[in-house]
Design a protein around this motif. Structure first.
Motif, PDB file in Angstrom:
ATOM      1  N   ILE A  34      68.063  39.500   6.155  1.00  0.00           N
ATOM      2  CA  ILE A  34      68.869  39.516   7.307  1.00  0.00           C
ATOM      3  C   ILE A  34      68.152  37.988   8.122  1.00  0.00           C
ATOM      4  CG2 ILE A  34      68.460  40.618   9.508  1.00  0.00           C
ATOM      5  CD1 ILE A  34      70.259  41.935   6.442  1.00  0.00           C
ATOM      6  N   PRO A  35      68.510  37.358   9.016  1.00  0.00           N
ATOM      7  CA  PRO A  35      68.106  36.500  10.177  1.00  0.00           C
ATOM      8  C   PRO A  35      67.974  36.985  11.185  1.00  0.00           C
ATOM      9  CG  PRO A  35      70.865  36.638  10.149  1.00  0.00           C
ATOM     10  CD  PRO A  35      70.576  37.564   8.835  1.00  0.00           C
ATOM     11  N   LEU A  36      66.843  36.474  12.259  1.00  0.00           N
ATOM     12  CA  LEU A  36      66.015  36.686  13.315  1.00  0.00           C
ATOM     13  C   LEU A  36      66.718  36.261  13.863  1.00  0.00           C
ATOM     14  CD1 LEU A  36      62.085  37.613  11.927  1.00  0.00           C
ATOM     15  CD2 LEU A  36      65.060  39.311  11.745  1.00  0.00           C
ATOM     16  N   ASN A  37      66.926  34.708  13.938  1.00  0.00           N
ATOM     17  CA  ASN A  37      67.016  34.187  15.304  1.00  0.00           C
ATOM     18  C   ASN A  37      68.183  32.719  14.609  1.00  0.00           C
ATOM     19  OD1 ASN A  37      65.637  32.373  13.162  1.00  0.00           O
ATOM     20  ND2 ASN A  37      65.361  30.255  14.439  1.00  0.00           N
ATOM     21  N   LEU A  76      63.721  39.917   4.682  1.00  0.00           N
ATOM     22  CA  LEU A  76      64.519  40.854   3.685  1.00  0.00           C
ATOM     23  C   LEU A  76      63.799  41.998   3.584  1.00  0.00           C
ATOM     24  CD1 LEU A  76      65.342  40.350   0.528  1.00  0.00           C
ATOM     25  CD2 LEU A  76      63.391  39.563  -0.848  1.00  0.00           C
ATOM     26  N   ILE A  77      64.883  42.595   3.879  1.00  0.00           N
ATOM     27  CA  ILE A  77      64.674  44.519   3.938  1.00  0.00           C
ATOM     28  C   ILE A  77      65.141  44.295   2.402  1.00  0.00           C
ATOM     29  CG2 ILE A  77      64.795  46.072   4.837  1.00  0.00           C
ATOM     30  CD1 ILE A  77      65.330  44.689   7.478  1.00  0.00           C
ATOM     31  N   LYS A  78      64.066  45.688   2.344  1.00  0.00           N
ATOM     32  CA  LYS A  78      64.626  46.343   1.110  1.00  0.00           C
ATOM     33  C   LYS A  78      65.064  47.957   1.762  1.00  0.00           C
ATOM     34  CE  LYS A  78      61.962  43.745  -2.759  1.00  0.00           C
ATOM     35  NZ  LYS A  78      61.017  43.977  -3.871  1.00  0.00           N
ATOM     36  N   ASN A  79      65.913  47.999   0.482  1.00  0.00           N
ATOM     37  CA  ASN A  79      66.577  49.588   1.210  1.00  0.00           C
ATOM     38  C   ASN A  79      65.880  50.379  -0.790  1.00  0.00           C
ATOM     39  OD1 ASN A  79      67.441  52.434   0.708  1.00  0.00           O
ATOM     40  ND2 ASN A  79      69.272  51.890   1.666  1.00  0.00           N
ATOM     41  N   ILE A  80      64.636  51.002  -0.884  1.00  0.00           N
ATOM     42  CA  ILE A  80      64.413  51.652  -2.261  1.00  0.00           C
ATOM     43  C   ILE A  80      64.625  53.451  -2.184  1.00  0.00           C
ATOM     44  CG2 ILE A  80      62.225  50.468  -2.106  1.00  0.00           C
ATOM     45  CD1 ILE A  80      60.487  52.009  -0.898  1.00  0.00           C
ATOM     46  N   GLY A  81      65.350  53.318  -1.014  1.00  0.00           N
ATOM     47  CA  GLY A  81      65.734  55.216  -0.834  1.00  0.00           C
ATOM     48  C   GLY A  81      66.752  54.863  -2.188  1.00  0.00           C
TER      49      GLY A  81
END
Length: 272
Positions: free
Chosen positions: A226-229, A184-189
């Motif tokens: 985002i899926p990694l594998n 889980l990636i957050k864009n705090i920008g």
């Protein structure tokens, strides 16, 4: 701040990714319609910006197309989706010409995009997906004529003021249905942008798995798994247990922005 150079540097790679992973999965291959560029990233100057989209007909028949726009976002789990309304909707400030056009076989036509922001509009990112839609007349099993709409879209981002993305990792999870590790990636920008991921999965001091993930778009002030594998045939499944996921987020025109992360990951006993 996102600059014009980021658009030229990333369009070719992003176009293929967007085509496969987001909004174009429902388009029949026989439509033979293409757009260029498929991602437009602009900085407003005194409230104005402009660009153009090229629509190409590679078939042997002319087609009539209409052009329209919708607000959109990227859902945390499912990715790209259109919206009925959004505070970041570019449509009220977007003009495009022409709105309808006929494109002969083997010909490319240009649609101009112009934005006009009012003087009191707050700084921020405004975005829409501009669709080109055509109607194909076909017949059903009873011989009745039906119209099938096919569409392809270009995403347009316009920035009012000086804005930049900023990414952090919130957590990781195991998706049992997909047999995937998802980050889980957050864009705090305040600006949407792409982030690539370098990652290593460890159990104790043992490296279990590692990899690199191509850049994925993450909307400003939002987040996305985002899926990694991606499971491969005959690949040994990950065993249940506690893991540590280490890595680095990378973004920017020249990959100049980097953010390291370390999160825990639990794979339950019923995961396989």
């Amino acid at each position: 701040m996102i600059t014009k150079s980021s658009l030229f540097a990333s369009t070719l790679k992003l176009a293929r990714w967007v085509l496969l992973a987001t909004l174009f999965t429902s388009i029949p291959a026989q439509a033979q319609v293409s757009l260029s560029p498929m991602i437009i990233d602009l900085q407003a100057n005194r409230g104005q910006s402009q660009a153009s989209i090229n629509i190409s007909n590679s078939s042997d028949k002319p087609f009539r197309a209409r052009v329209y726009a919708q607000p959109f976002t990227y859902d945390r789990d499912t990715g790209f989706k259109t919206l009925t309304s959004s505070p970041n909707d570019l449509n009220p400030y977007l003009q495009f010409s022409p709105r309808e056009l006929v494109i002969p076989p083997g010909v490319t036509r240009r649609v101009r995009l112009i934005t006009h922001f009012p003087a009191n509009l707050p700084d921020g990112e405004y975005r829409s997906v501009v669709f080109t839609e055509k109607l194909d007349e076909t017949k059903d099993s009873n011989g009745n004529k039906i119209n099938v709409a096919t569409r392809i879209g270009a995403t347009v981002y316009v920035h009012q003021g000086s804005l930049s993305p900023n990414f952090v990792v919130d957590n990781a999870r195991w998706n049992q249905q997909q047999q995937q590790i998802q980050l889980l990636i957050k864009n705090i920008g305040k600006a949407s942008a792409r982030a690539a991921v370098k990652w290593t999965l460890q159990q104790g001091n043992k490296v279990v798995k590692q990899g690199n993930i191509d850049p994925n778009f993450i909307i400003a002030e939002s987040d996305r798994y985002i899926p990694l594998n991606r499971p491969q045939p005959k690949e040994t499944a990950l065993a249940a247990g506690e893991y540590e996921l280490n890595g680095e987020l990378v973004w920017g025109d020249k990959n100049q922005n980097k953010q390291k992360f370390t999160v825990k990951l639990t794979i339950p006993t019923n995961a396989n």
